[in-house]
Design an enzyme around this catalytic site. Structure first.
Site, PDB file in Angstrom:
ATOM      1  N   LYS A  58       0.837  -1.206   0.000  1.00 54.56           N
ATOM      2  CA  LYS A  58       0.000   0.000   0.000  1.00 54.56           C
ATOM      3  C   LYS A  58       0.871   1.254   0.000  1.00 54.56           C
ATOM      4  O   LYS A  58       0.583   2.225  -0.705  1.00 54.56           O
ATOM      5  CB  LYS A  58      -0.921   0.001   1.232  1.00 54.56           C
ATOM      6  CG  LYS A  58      -1.977  -1.097   1.193  1.00 54.56           C
ATOM      7  CD  LYS A  58      -2.718  -1.209   2.526  1.00 54.56           C
ATOM      8  CE  LYS A  58      -3.677  -2.384   2.529  1.00 54.56           C
ATOM      9  NZ  LYS A  58      -4.341  -2.583   3.837  1.00 54.56           N
ATOM     10  N   GLN A  96      -3.867  -0.900   9.808  1.00 56.12           N
ATOM     11  CA  GLN A  96      -3.829  -2.264   9.282  1.00 56.12           C
ATOM     12  C   GLN A  96      -4.374  -3.245  10.316  1.00 56.12           C
ATOM     13  O   GLN A  96      -4.027  -3.196  11.486  1.00 56.12           O
ATOM     14  CB  GLN A  96      -2.378  -2.619   8.896  1.00 56.12           C
ATOM     15  CG  GLN A  96      -2.219  -3.962   8.211  1.00 56.12           C
ATOM     16  CD  GLN A  96      -2.953  -4.059   6.870  1.00 56.12           C
ATOM     17  OE1 GLN A  96      -3.090  -3.075   6.150  1.00 56.12           O
ATOM     18  NE2 GLN A  96      -3.438  -5.245   6.541  1.00 56.12           N
ATOM     19  N   ASP A 101     -10.566   3.068   4.513  1.00 58.11           N
ATOM     20  CA  ASP A 101     -10.881   1.635   4.565  1.00 58.11           C
ATOM     21  C   ASP A 101     -12.391   1.404   4.583  1.00 58.11           C
ATOM     22  O   ASP A 101     -12.858   0.280   4.377  1.00 58.11           O
ATOM     23  CB  ASP A 101     -10.299   1.024   5.855  1.00 58.11           C
ATOM     24  CG  ASP A 101      -9.077   0.176   5.580  1.00 58.11           C
ATOM     25  OD1 ASP A 101      -8.970  -0.366   4.471  1.00 58.11           O
ATOM     26  OD2 ASP A 101      -8.233   0.059   6.492  1.00 58.11           O
TER      27      ASP A 101
HETATM   28  N1  GUN Z   1      -6.354  -6.499   6.736  1.00 57.92           N
HETATM   29  C1  GUN Z   1      -6.789  -7.299   5.730  1.00 57.92           C
HETATM   30  N2  GUN Z   1      -7.421  -6.566   4.792  1.00 57.92           N
HETATM   31  C2  GUN Z   1      -7.379  -5.284   5.226  1.00 57.92           C
HETATM   32  C3  GUN Z   1      -7.868  -4.064   4.682  1.00 57.92           C
HETATM   33  O1  GUN Z   1      -8.483  -3.993   3.611  1.00 57.92           O
HETATM   34  N3  GUN Z   1      -7.618  -2.957   5.412  1.00 57.92           N
HETATM   35  C4  GUN Z   1      -6.964  -2.997   6.595  1.00 57.92           C
HETATM   36  N4  GUN Z   1      -6.784  -1.860   7.241  1.00 57.92           N
HETATM   37  N5  GUN Z   1      -6.510  -4.099   7.128  1.00 57.92           N
HETATM   38  C5  GUN Z   1      -6.719  -5.241   6.433  1.00 57.92           C
END
Ligand code: GUN
Length: 285
Positions: free
Chosen positions: A53, A97, A120
């Protein structure tokens, strides 16, 4: 028998197009979108996701703050950091995350993020907006899956979508979005009795469980679209939920792992950050 032609839903290709488009828009924008990514602890999978990311956001020209916190960070400290980012003029998107260590309450952490900066889409306010059909921020994997479906001009209205997995991150928001788009949606989980009875009904089958080879060819209706949002490691290899080679013989469309939903999730996060910036800075869409 006529030759079976399966189309691969290449998330990798579509995500690259989305990033190129965003990069151009950002280069022409007088305001640079800013993304803050918070990683707590040392979960290896989370470290990899955060790296993807972060790299992608910098590659398209965003301003990036990566905040790495120790495994035992007190919740109060994490909330303080979020509040500071909520006030920051340079930051338009905040991502924490998941999963978080056990001593942290993920719903309280999600709820602390300014809903306008919730790229998110996990804040309960954004969950609510999506559920009433007026989405503000759609969770990135759901938005990525939607764009993959649309990339082949598939109209979901009236189609039967079966989703395996009922997580707050993927299964539930994807079900909600597709319901809003007019699909008939069945959501299954690991406790569903006779799973293949459900999956065989699917015009579009979406699996998001993290169980390798859960979806076998005998569970797929001929000419269905199969989207694999699962991710796990097997013998050092990244694999999805779908027995790809065998299912590709049955399905009309199939998304691979890697190179399917994963890159779309990252691209959709960048799109959400761009949209958050436009919204916060008062641009009309
Ligand atoms: N962990 C697994 N998928 C995601 C996501 O799309 N966003 C976040 N913040 N954590 C995750």
């Amino acid at each position: 028998m006529a030759e079976h032609i399966t189309k691969v839903l290449s998330g990798k290709g579509l995500a690259a197009k989305i990033r190129t488009d965003l990069k151009r828009k950002i280069s022409q924008s007088r305001i640079r979108p800013g993304l803050a990514v918070i990683l707590v602890g040392h979960d290896p999978a989370s470290q990899v996701y955060v790296k993807f990311k972060s790299e992608a956001s910098e590659e398209v020209g965003m301003y990036l703050e990566t905040i790495e916190l120790p495994e035992d960070v007190p919740q109060q400290r994490l909330l303080k950091i979020i509040q500071k980012l909520n006030r920051s003029k340079k930051i338009h998107g905040i991502l924490v995350q998941l999963p978080l260590p056990d001593h942290l309450e993920p719903f309280d952490v999600m709820a602390a993020i300014d809903p306008m900066k919730d790229v998110d889409g996990f804040h309960p306010e954004n969950t609510g907006w999506l559920s009433i059909g007026r989405p503000h921020m759609v969770p990135a994997t759901t938005l990525g899956i939607w764009q993959l479906i649309r990339s082949v001009q598939m109209d979901v209205a009236g189609k039967h979508v079966v989703i395996v997995g009922k997580s707050n991150i993927v299964g539930k928001p994807t079900a909600t979005l597709l319901l809003n788009k007019g699909a008939t949606v069945t959501v299954c989980s690991r406790s569903t009795a006779d799973l293949s009875k459900q999956t065989l009904q699917a015009d579009i089958l979406i699996s998001a469980t993290g169980v390798p080879n859960l979806i076998t060819a005998d569970m797929v209706k001929p000419n269905a679209m199969v989207i694999d949002a699962g991710i796990s490691k097997r013998q050092g290899r990244v694999v999805g939920d779908v027995d790809y080679d065998a299912v590709a013989e049955v399905a009309k469309y199939i998304s691979p792992v890697p190179g399917g939903v994963g890159p779309m999730t990252v691209a959709a996060l960048l799109q959400n950050t761009w949209r958050a910036m436009r919204h916060i800075e008062g641009f009309t869409e």
